[in-house]
Enzyme design. Structure first.
Site, PDB file in Angstrom:
ATOM      1  N   ARG A   1       0.901  -1.188   0.040  1.00 52.31           N
ATOM      2  CA  ARG A   1       0.129  -0.060   0.167  1.00 52.31           C
ATOM      3  C   ARG A   1       0.892   1.228  -0.054  1.00 52.31           C
ATOM      4  O   ARG A   1       0.315   2.281  -0.373  1.00 52.31           O
ATOM      5  CB  ARG A   1      -1.077   0.197   1.023  1.00 52.31           C
ATOM      6  CG  ARG A   1      -2.125  -0.990   0.880  1.00 52.31           C
ATOM      7  CD  ARG A   1      -2.893  -1.030   2.075  1.00 52.31           C
ATOM      8  NE  ARG A   1      -2.069  -1.578   3.397  1.00 52.31           N
ATOM      9  CZ  ARG A   1      -2.308  -2.662   3.932  1.00 52.31           C
ATOM     10  NH1 ARG A   1      -3.145  -3.747   3.231  1.00 52.31           N
ATOM     11  NH2 ARG A   1      -1.701  -3.114   4.791  1.00 52.31           N
TER      12      ARG A   1
ATOM     13  N   GLU B   1       5.113  -9.900  15.041  1.00 54.35           N
ATOM     14  CA  GLU B   1       4.434 -10.404  16.230  1.00 54.35           C
ATOM     15  C   GLU B   1       4.800 -11.785  16.371  1.00 54.35           C
ATOM     16  O   GLU B   1       5.230 -12.276  17.455  1.00 54.35           O
ATOM     17  CB  GLU B   1       3.062 -10.162  16.312  1.00 54.35           C
ATOM     18  CG  GLU B   1       2.513 -10.180  17.447  1.00 54.35           C
ATOM     19  CD  GLU B   1       0.988 -10.035  17.688  1.00 54.35           C
ATOM     20  OE1 GLU B   1       0.440  -9.495  16.707  1.00 54.35           O
ATOM     21  OE2 GLU B   1       0.488 -10.501  18.685  1.00 54.35           O
TER      22      GLU B   1
HETATM   23  P1  AMP Z   1       4.652  -2.090  11.895  1.00 57.26           P
HETATM   24  O1  AMP Z   1       5.874  -2.563  11.087  1.00 57.26           O
HETATM   25  O2  AMP Z   1       4.386  -2.961  13.139  1.00 57.26           O
HETATM   26  O3  AMP Z   1       4.840  -0.652  11.921  1.00 57.26           O
HETATM   27  O4  AMP Z   1       3.587  -2.573  10.790  1.00 57.26           O
HETATM   28  C1  AMP Z   1       3.202  -2.000   9.778  1.00 57.26           C
HETATM   29  C2  AMP Z   1       2.661  -2.556   8.582  1.00 57.26           C
HETATM   30  O5  AMP Z   1       1.929  -3.481   8.769  1.00 57.26           O
HETATM   31  C3  AMP Z   1       2.129  -1.553   7.577  1.00 57.26           C
HETATM   32  O6  AMP Z   1       2.723  -1.867   6.310  1.00 57.26           O
HETATM   33  C4  AMP Z   1       0.622  -1.866   7.815  1.00 57.26           C
HETATM   34  O7  AMP Z   1       0.154  -2.061   6.363  1.00 57.26           O
HETATM   35  C5  AMP Z   1       0.551  -3.089   8.476  1.00 57.26           C
HETATM   36  N1  AMP Z   1      -0.235  -2.910   9.682  1.00 57.26           N
HETATM   37  C6  AMP Z   1      -0.036  -3.262  10.921  1.00 57.26           C
HETATM   38  N2  AMP Z   1      -1.221  -3.232  11.812  1.00 57.26           N
HETATM   39  C7  AMP Z   1      -2.033  -2.729  10.754  1.00 57.26           C
HETATM   40  C8  AMP Z   1      -3.657  -2.400  11.300  1.00 57.26           C
HETATM   41  N3  AMP Z   1      -4.016  -2.385  12.627  1.00 57.26           N
HETATM   42  N4  AMP Z   1      -4.378  -1.949  10.085  1.00 57.26           N
HETATM   43  C9  AMP Z   1      -3.890  -1.956   8.856  1.00 57.26           C
HETATM   44  N5  AMP Z   1      -2.502  -2.296   8.566  1.00 57.26           N
HETATM   45  C10 AMP Z   1      -1.667  -2.620   9.685  1.00 57.26           C
END
Ligand code: AMP
Length: 175
Positions: free
Chosen positions: A58, A95
């Site tokens: 995205r 996670e």
């Molecule tokens: P992080 O590395 O934990 O910051 O996760 C970010 C990535 O995971 C992004 O590319 C988001 O598209 C996806 N992502 C994580 N949590 C969500 C959520 N609650 N809703 C939509 N996309 C999420």
């Protein structure tokens, strides 16, 4: 523009307990899409951005808009195994388990300032991995942009030094 209204929220996706913020509903809403792109460009108007690194998948959409509108190169950070040329790689923790992103080494010109673009910042691990690749390549992170921020997941601990910019933040509400 009330961006919140333009963002689809899907409870329990992709698994129970996660509220998924879906930005594809911004792309089907032309005024909201235009607003998001304009705001993104405005925020970096005085930031000397030499190029954009957009994160699969995205992040590609907003990253492509930024690069085309401002006339800077667009580099893709892709999931492992998709890019055909010689790549830089960076793994990061999810996670459960881990993931790896890759960038074509030849595309990341050293000595430049790169703006990293994704759709949503949760823990900040994905963006931190891309920032590390940029710095390993001898370049600088000009900033981090994302439409949505989830600051309650403490992403500032990981990427605060890059001064991330978001257009809307959510604070752990449920729907
Ligand atoms: P992080 O590395 O934990 O910051 O996760 C970010 C990535 O995971 C992004 O590319 C988001 O598209 C996806 N992502 C994580 N949590 C969500 C959520 N609650 N809703 C939509 N996309 C999420």
């Amino acid at each position: 523009m009330d961006l919140d209204k333009a963002i689809r929220k899907v409870p329990d996706f992709p698994k129970p307990g996660i509220l998924f913020y879906d930005i594809t509903s911004i792309f089907t809403n032309p005024p909201a899409f235009r607003y998001a792109v304009e705001q993104m460009i405005l925020r970096y108007a005085n930031n000397n951005v030499d190029g954009v690194v957009a994160i699969e998948s995205r992040g590609f959409l907003m990253g492509a808009c930024y690069a085309e509108k401002t006339g800077v190169p667009l580099v893709l950070a892709r999931k492992k195994g998709k890019l055909p040329g010689k790549t830089l790689q960076q793994s990061y923790d999810l996670e459960y388990g881990s993931a790896t992103l890759e960038i074509h080494e030849a595309d990341l010109t050293p000595g430049k300032r790169w703006l990293i673009i994704d759709d949503l910042i949760a823990t900040g691990g994905t963006l931190q991995a891309v920032a590390e690749m940029i710095e390993r390549a001898g370049s600088e992170v000009a900033g981090i942009f994302s439409i949505i921020g989830l600051p309650f997941l403490n992403y500032m601990d990981k990427i605060g030094k890059y001064k991330p910019v978001t257009l809307i933040d959510y604070h752990g509400e449920t729907v």
